[in-house]
Design a protein around this motif. Structure first.
Motif, PDB file in Angstrom:
ATOM      1  N   ALA A 101      33.712 -21.329 -36.056  1.00  0.00           N
ATOM      2  CA  ALA A 101      32.349 -20.984 -35.894  1.00  0.00           C
ATOM      3  C   ALA A 101      32.136 -21.588 -34.490  1.00  0.00           C
ATOM      4  CB  ALA A 101      31.506 -22.600 -36.458  1.00  0.00           C
ATOM      5  N   PRO A 102      31.509 -20.869 -33.657  1.00  0.00           N
ATOM      6  CA  PRO A 102      30.985 -21.577 -32.051  1.00  0.00           C
ATOM      7  C   PRO A 102      30.481 -23.001 -32.141  1.00  0.00           C
ATOM      8  CG  PRO A 102      30.300 -18.676 -32.534  1.00  0.00           C
ATOM      9  CD  PRO A 102      30.661 -19.651 -34.157  1.00  0.00           C
ATOM     10  N   VAL A 103      30.260 -23.297 -30.933  1.00  0.00           N
ATOM     11  CA  VAL A 103      29.987 -24.655 -30.547  1.00  0.00           C
ATOM     12  C   VAL A 103      28.699 -24.777 -30.828  1.00  0.00           C
ATOM     13  CG1 VAL A 103      29.623 -26.338 -28.369  1.00  0.00           C
ATOM     14  CG2 VAL A 103      31.947 -24.533 -29.247  1.00  0.00           C
ATOM     15  N   LEU A 104      27.708 -23.802 -30.460  1.00  0.00           N
ATOM     16  CA  LEU A 104      26.268 -23.127 -30.153  1.00  0.00           C
ATOM     17  C   LEU A 104      26.094 -23.356 -31.946  1.00  0.00           C
ATOM     18  CD1 LEU A 104      23.716 -23.542 -28.942  1.00  0.00           C
ATOM     19  CD2 LEU A 104      23.693 -20.768 -28.823  1.00  0.00           C
ATOM     20  N   ILE A 105      26.598 -22.685 -32.560  1.00  0.00           N
ATOM     21  CA  ILE A 105      26.471 -22.843 -34.177  1.00  0.00           C
ATOM     22  C   ILE A 105      26.846 -24.367 -34.858  1.00  0.00           C
ATOM     23  CG2 ILE A 105      27.139 -21.699 -36.663  1.00  0.00           C
ATOM     24  CD1 ILE A 105      25.070 -20.377 -34.291  1.00  0.00           C
ATOM     25  N   GLN A 106      28.187 -24.268 -34.379  1.00  0.00           N
ATOM     26  CA  GLN A 106      27.944 -26.064 -35.029  1.00  0.00           C
ATOM     27  C   GLN A 106      26.749 -27.475 -34.831  1.00  0.00           C
ATOM     28  OE1 GLN A 106      32.456 -27.681 -33.501  1.00  0.00           O
ATOM     29  NE2 GLN A 106      33.077 -25.227 -33.962  1.00  0.00           N
ATOM     30  N   ARG A 107      26.561 -27.216 -33.663  1.00  0.00           N
ATOM     31  CA  ARG A 107      25.693 -28.046 -33.001  1.00  0.00           C
ATOM     32  C   ARG A 107      23.974 -27.929 -33.542  1.00  0.00           C
ATOM     33  NH1 ARG A 107      24.159 -27.451 -27.447  1.00  0.00           N
ATOM     34  NH2 ARG A 107      22.395 -29.295 -27.596  1.00  0.00           N
ATOM     35  N   TYR A 108      23.856 -26.332 -34.385  1.00  0.00           N
ATOM     36  CA  TYR A 108      22.628 -25.954 -34.776  1.00  0.00           C
ATOM     37  C   TYR A 108      22.463 -26.504 -36.226  1.00  0.00           C
ATOM     38  CZ  TYR A 108      19.518 -22.335 -37.776  1.00  0.00           C
ATOM     39  OH  TYR A 108      18.688 -21.728 -38.556  1.00  0.00           O
ATOM     40  N   LEU A 109      24.019 -26.674 -36.851  1.00  0.00           N
ATOM     41  CA  LEU A 109      24.786 -26.820 -38.602  1.00  0.00           C
ATOM     42  C   LEU A 109      23.960 -28.389 -38.208  1.00  0.00           C
ATOM     43  CD1 LEU A 109      27.302 -24.120 -39.643  1.00  0.00           C
ATOM     44  CD2 LEU A 109      25.081 -24.811 -39.907  1.00  0.00           C
ATOM     45  N   GLN A 110      24.026 -28.632 -37.000  1.00  0.00           N
ATOM     46  CA  GLN A 110      24.357 -30.385 -36.860  1.00  0.00           C
ATOM     47  C   GLN A 110      22.545 -31.171 -37.218  1.00  0.00           C
ATOM     48  OE1 GLN A 110      27.268 -31.696 -34.400  1.00  0.00           O
ATOM     49  NE2 GLN A 110      29.186 -31.138 -35.768  1.00  0.00           N
ATOM     50  N   GLY A 111      21.976 -30.115 -36.375  1.00  0.00           N
ATOM     51  CA  GLY A 111      20.450 -30.322 -35.779  1.00  0.00           C
ATOM     52  C   GLY A 111      19.921 -31.023 -34.622  1.00  0.00           C
ATOM     53  N   GLU A 112      21.242 -30.466 -34.198  1.00  0.00           N
ATOM     54  CA  GLU A 112      21.259 -30.495 -32.333  1.00  0.00           C
ATOM     55  C   GLU A 112      20.454 -29.482 -31.507  1.00  0.00           C
ATOM     56  OE1 GLU A 112      25.481 -32.054 -32.055  1.00  0.00           O
ATOM     57  OE2 GLU A 112      25.643 -33.380 -33.401  1.00  0.00           O
ATOM     58  N   ILE A 113      20.191 -29.182 -31.731  1.00  0.00           N
ATOM     59  CA  ILE A 113      19.494 -27.858 -31.144  1.00  0.00           C
ATOM     60  C   ILE A 113      17.974 -28.284 -30.488  1.00  0.00           C
ATOM     61  CG2 ILE A 113      19.253 -25.739 -31.238  1.00  0.00           C
ATOM     62  CD1 ILE A 113      21.474 -26.124 -30.910  1.00  0.00           C
ATOM     63  N   SER A 114      17.780 -28.845 -29.781  1.00  0.00           N
ATOM     64  CA  SER A 114      16.631 -29.230 -29.329  1.00  0.00           C
ATOM     65  C   SER A 114      15.363 -28.587 -28.572  1.00  0.00           C
ATOM     66  CB  SER A 114      16.875 -30.230 -28.102  1.00  0.00           C
ATOM     67  OG  SER A 114      17.477 -30.127 -27.266  1.00  0.00           O
ATOM     68  N   SER A 115      16.541 -27.190 -26.965  1.00  0.00           N
ATOM     69  CA  SER A 115      15.503 -26.194 -27.082  1.00  0.00           C
ATOM     70  C   SER A 115      15.498 -25.262 -26.943  1.00  0.00           C
ATOM     71  CB  SER A 115      16.600 -26.244 -25.194  1.00  0.00           C
ATOM     72  OG  SER A 115      17.279 -25.055 -25.645  1.00  0.00           O
ATOM     73  N   LYS A 116      14.215 -24.148 -26.966  1.00  0.00           N
ATOM     74  CA  LYS A 116      13.656 -22.789 -27.416  1.00  0.00           C
ATOM     75  C   LYS A 116      14.829 -22.109 -26.962  1.00  0.00           C
ATOM     76  CE  LYS A 116       8.385 -24.051 -27.566  1.00  0.00           C
ATOM     77  NZ  LYS A 116       7.285 -23.159 -26.800  1.00  0.00           N
ATOM     78  N   SER A 117      15.426 -21.744 -25.934  1.00  0.00           N
ATOM     79  CA  SER A 117      16.027 -21.008 -25.248  1.00  0.00           C
ATOM     80  C   SER A 117      17.905 -20.911 -26.130  1.00  0.00           C
ATOM     81  CB  SER A 117      16.680 -21.004 -24.068  1.00  0.00           C
ATOM     82  OG  SER A 117      17.417 -22.682 -23.797  1.00  0.00           O
ATOM     83  N   ALA A 121      19.595 -18.266 -28.962  1.00  0.00           N
ATOM     84  CA  ALA A 121      20.512 -17.671 -28.920  1.00  0.00           C
ATOM     85  C   ALA A 121      20.403 -17.734 -30.698  1.00  0.00           C
ATOM     86  CB  ALA A 121      21.278 -18.430 -27.861  1.00  0.00           C
ATOM     87  N   CYS A 122      20.652 -19.108 -31.133  1.00  0.00           N
ATOM     88  CA  CYS A 122      21.052 -18.686 -32.399  1.00  0.00           C
ATOM     89  C   CYS A 122      20.450 -18.122 -33.965  1.00  0.00           C
ATOM     90  CB  CYS A 122      20.831 -20.350 -32.941  1.00  0.00           C
ATOM     91  SG  CYS A 122      22.265 -21.832 -32.047  1.00  0.00           S
TER      92      CYS A 122
END
Length: 318
Positions: A101-117, A121-122
């Motif tokens: 898993a890319p780091v960005l997707i790991q953060r997405y799964l953990q609910g850590e994505i906050s910005s629209k950009s 990207a996710c």
């Protein structure tokens, strides 16, 4: 000169494709090398196990397969209906079964994505993965890369293991599909390494027969037979399993004996339904690898614009 894959595979033309990968030079995929007195039979298990694992992840169904000494055959079905039904999390879960898993997707799964950009990207990554989950090119890539790496590691060598990219043929109608499946399932019989389909190891037909003997509804990891095509039919091959087995047994006998004998129509329900005579069917089953398009003249002409092809080449089925 090679043909662009986009001109060979297009779900708008047909969801069914016959694919073949061959080893380079004298490399052994499986089998026994008389020159070096080395057995590679265990590699058949590698291919079959990896094939079933990838099939369980991808939205691509395995209709038929045969693993030979220096090549293997697959008949695949692109299941676009299934891939569009997957949620975003299901797409991620499937893709990460075979990848890190890319780091960005790991953060997405953990609910850590906050910005629209980052959210955008996710979603773009997930959209790409969804497309790949119904891509035969990605399916074959993951299968061939794994086998090549394992073989080179075992042989303690580097370099190409496969003879270039895999070959694919579009199966444009039910006749072409039945012919390609029969061709694949009868490969060991035609090669003289098995006497009957039910004794041909590492083939889809043996897997189906074993499941049938165990009174299972369908064979695991294989696209099931659904019966006569109807709008309300369940997802599966447009034939009945028992009809296909009868067809396979008859076809295998004729090819092996080199005869074009007469046969009662009641013993060949699929032949009768598809409108094929015995001589035509045998010709198809012995020449199936010729041409990139397989189907009736009407089916080939209809597929040409979709595949952006100008020349009407391929195996035409009357």
């Amino acid at each position: 000169m090679t043909t662009a894959r986009s001109q060979l595979i297009s779900v708008e033309a047909t969801p069914y494709y016959h694919c073949v990968s061959r080893c380079v030079r004298r490399s052994f995929l499986c089998g026994y090398d008389e020159l070096t007195q080395t057995s590679y039979e265990h590699r058949r298990g590698w291919v079959e196990k990896r094939l079933k694992r990838i099939a369980s992840v991808f939205c691509i169904d395995v209709c038929a397969y045969a693993i030979m000494s220096n090549h293997y055959h697959l008949v695949l079905h692109i299941n676009t209906k299934r891939v569009h039904q997957l949620s975003e999390y299901e797409v991620i879960q499937r893709w990460l079964t075979l990848h890190q898993a890319p780091v960005l997707i790991q953060r997405y799964l953990q609910g850590e994505i906050s910005s629209k950009s980052e959210q955008k990207a996710c979603l773009a990554i997930i959209r790409t993965w969804r497309e790949r989950l119904c891509s035969i090119s990605w399916f074959m890539r993951l299968l061939n890369q794994f086998i090549a790496s394992e073989a080179n590691r075992e042989d303690d060598c580097t370099g190409h293991f496969w003879e270039g990219r895999f070959k694919s043929q579009a199966l444009l109608d039910d006749k072409a599909l039945a012919a390609a499946m029969a061709y694949v399932d009868l490969n060991p019989v035609r090669a003289g390494v098995a006497e009957t389909p039910e004794t041909s190891d590492f083939t889809s037909v043996k897997t189906r027969i074993e499941s049938l003997r165990q009174t299972k509804a369908s064979a695991p990891s294989l696209f099931p037979f659904a019966g006569n095509p109807r709008k309300d039919m369940p997802d599966g091959l447009p034939f009945r399993l028992l009809d296909y087995l009868k067809l396979l047994d008859w076809t295998g006998r004729q090819i092996k004996a080199g005869k074009h004998g007469q046969i009662e129509s009641r013993q060949q329900p699929i032949l009768a339904r598809l409108g094929l005579n015995h001589q035509t069917w045998l010709k198809i089953c012995t020449q199936i690898e010729k041409g990139a398009l397989i189907g009736s003249l009407v089916a080939i002409q209809s597929a040409m614009p979709v595949l952006n092809r100008k020349r009407r080449t391929g195996l035409r089925i009357p």
